[in-house]
Write a protein that holds these residues in place. Structure first.
Motif, mmCIF file in Angstrom:
data_model
loop_
_atom_site.group_PDB
_atom_site.id
_atom_site.type_symbol
_atom_site.label_atom_id
_atom_site.label_comp_id
_atom_site.label_asym_id
_atom_site.label_seq_id
_atom_site.Cartn_x
_atom_site.Cartn_y
_atom_site.Cartn_z
ATOM 1 N N LYS A 154 0.605 -1.178 0.031
ATOM 2 C CA LYS A 154 0.186 0.113 0.076
ATOM 3 C C LYS A 154 0.831 1.288 0.097
ATOM 4 O O LYS A 154 0.562 2.268 -0.715
ATOM 5 C CB LYS A 154 -0.895 0.215 1.292
ATOM 6 C CG LYS A 154 -1.864 -1.004 1.016
ATOM 7 C CD LYS A 154 -2.982 -0.412 0.259
ATOM 8 C CE LYS A 154 -4.394 -1.504 0.278
ATOM 9 N NZ LYS A 154 -5.360 -0.818 -0.893
ATOM 10 N N TYR A 165 1.100 4.199 -3.132
ATOM 11 C CA TYR A 165 1.045 5.724 -2.665
ATOM 12 C C TYR A 165 2.337 6.500 -3.114
ATOM 13 O O TYR A 165 2.258 7.493 -3.515
ATOM 14 C CB TYR A 165 0.740 5.683 -1.181
ATOM 15 C CG TYR A 165 0.186 7.071 -0.780
ATOM 16 C CD1 TYR A 165 -1.193 7.390 -0.860
ATOM 17 C CD2 TYR A 165 0.945 8.021 -0.401
ATOM 18 C CE1 TYR A 165 -1.541 8.593 -0.180
ATOM 19 C CE2 TYR A 165 0.793 9.207 0.149
ATOM 20 C CZ TYR A 165 -0.637 9.432 0.117
ATOM 21 O OH TYR A 165 -1.319 10.889 0.336
ATOM 22 N N TYR A 188 -7.686 3.967 3.652
ATOM 23 C CA TYR A 188 -6.753 3.503 3.071
ATOM 24 C C TYR A 188 -6.381 2.132 4.061
ATOM 25 O O TYR A 188 -5.680 1.158 3.621
ATOM 26 C CB TYR A 188 -5.555 4.408 3.353
ATOM 27 C CG TYR A 188 -5.361 5.138 2.040
ATOM 28 C CD1 TYR A 188 -4.680 4.837 0.950
ATOM 29 C CD2 TYR A 188 -6.162 6.451 2.243
ATOM 30 C CE1 TYR A 188 -4.607 5.774 -0.267
ATOM 31 C CE2 TYR A 188 -6.050 7.527 1.094
ATOM 32 C CZ TYR A 188 -5.223 6.968 0.069
ATOM 33 O OH TYR A 188 -5.176 8.064 -0.932
#
Length: 386
Positions: free
Chosen positions: A260, A264, A349
């Motif tokens: 993740k 990002y 998120y």
């Protein structure tokens, strides 16, 4: 011998489980947590595909593999954001103990269901006054005619509401010495005298934690697993897989968080440059990846040693793997949240909840300090302070 390069079969297993995990993902787990229920759909599908019992004997419905294969399953589900905590408990601990030490009747009764997911078994060892010290367990079993009467308390027992039975670690009196020795019993969750109480946890997870009260639970003689005089050996035969699988759980969680953060850092642009181009962002993420890979190597070593029958060698490696994976997971999650800044704390998120979850890998099923004790005493030969 430990193989550092995975076989084509292992790679295929990884790919297949990863695909299953992605179909469910973090959103599915978050939904089950919000609804206060276990991840039954994922559990059932993983069982139908043969993943839950990949470590159990083929003659009893399993895949004929070992902890090596089961750790791949848990790691990949975790890396997809949908880990199954009960994989550590039901097939890895309970299934392994029954497969190695159970009677033929016990194997026939339990292993096929544990393998396909239609039955589930919890594991009860921790007590209020005996956390990491299994020698202080006070849950005792005494003979009453042909039966056993089991009395005691257990805490932090995962998934009892999902389980058909609990593999309980108790102690019986040695007729020769009068000392208490560990023994393992299969205790049905609907047995008279068996009580479960949910523990109110700040950590929200799909699998709940329970306190158990065993009030003279009457068990037939065949509830005893294995040899009454070999309880300690049988207990540690289940604890090594527990540590290996906990490492897999932590590595999967760390990989999910890191992925993740990397995504990002590639996309988030400040002053016309992706933030991942800056070394202050890139280097900590690279270090997190290195630490996760190193802990996976130790986990693979531990799994191979265990599957090869080297319980002593596996004990050292399993403890080291659990320690390394816990540390790597906490650091990876922390760095992932930090990379996203404020977004790392949003529900969108899905990383903030991992801050608490990652800490579990440092605490359970054995604290990092007790692992350091193990290594200092068993590996380095240093004297004990206790």
């Amino acid at each position: 011998m430990t193989t550092l390069i995975e076989t084509p079969e292992h790679k295929a297993l990884r790919d297949a489980v990863a695909a299953l995990g992605r179909r469910y993902g973090r959103d599915y787990v978050a939904r089950t947590v919000a609804e206060g229920r276990p991840p039954t759909e994922l559990w059932a599908e993983a069982g139908k595909l043969g993943y839950l019992g990949v470590n159990l004997p083929e003659e009893h419905g399993g895949g004929g593999g070992g902890i090596t294969e089961l750790s791949i399953v848990l790691e990949e589900l975790g890396a997809a954001g949908s880990p199954l905590l009960m994989l550590i408990v039901s097939p890895a601990i309970c299934g392994t103990v029954i497969a190695r030490f159970g009677t033929e009747d016990q194997k026939r009764a339990w292993l096929p269901g544990l393998a396909d997911g239609s039955r589930l078994m919890a594991f009860g060892i921790t007590e209020p006054d005996a956390g990491s010290n299994s020698h202080r367990i006070t849950t005792t079993a005494r003979k009453d005619g042909a039966d056993w009467l089991l009395t005691g308390r257990k805490v932090f027992i995962s998934g009892v509401d999902m389980a058909d039975a609990v593999l309980v670690v108790g102690r019986t009196e040695d007729a020769r010495t009068g000392r208490l020795k560990p023994c393992l019993f299969i205790v049905p969750t609907d047995a008279p005298g068996f009580q479960k109480r949910p523990i109110d946890m700040e950590l929200k997870a799909a699998e709940r934690q329970f306190e158990l009260v065993l009030d003279d639970v009457r068990l037939p003689d065949e509830a005893l697993v294995g040899d009454e005089d070999a309880g300690l050996l049988q207990l540690f035969a289940g604890l090594n897989p527990e540590r290996i699988m906990t490492a897999a759980f932590a590595i999967g969680m760390g990989r999910y968080a890191l992925a993740k953060a990397v995504e990002y850092a590639r996309d988030r642009t400040v002053w016309k440059t992706p933030i991942g181009a800056h070394q202050a962002i890139a280097h900590p993420l690279a270090q997190a990846h290195i630490d996760l890979e190193l802990s996976r190597l130790m986990m693979q070593k531990a799994a191979h040693l265990y599957d090869a029958g080297d319980d002593i060698g596996a004990g050292e490696a399993a403890n080291m793997a659990k320690y390394a994976a816990g540390e790597a997971c906490v650091k990876a999650v922390d760095q992932a949240v930090h990379t996203l800044g404020g977004n790392g704390l949003t529900r969108e998120y899905g990383l903030a909840s991992l801050i608490t979850a990652a800490r579990v890998s440092r605490i359970a099923p054995v604290s990092r300090e007790m692992i350091l004790n193990y290594v200092s005493h068993q590996t380095l030969g240093l004297p004990k302070s206790y």
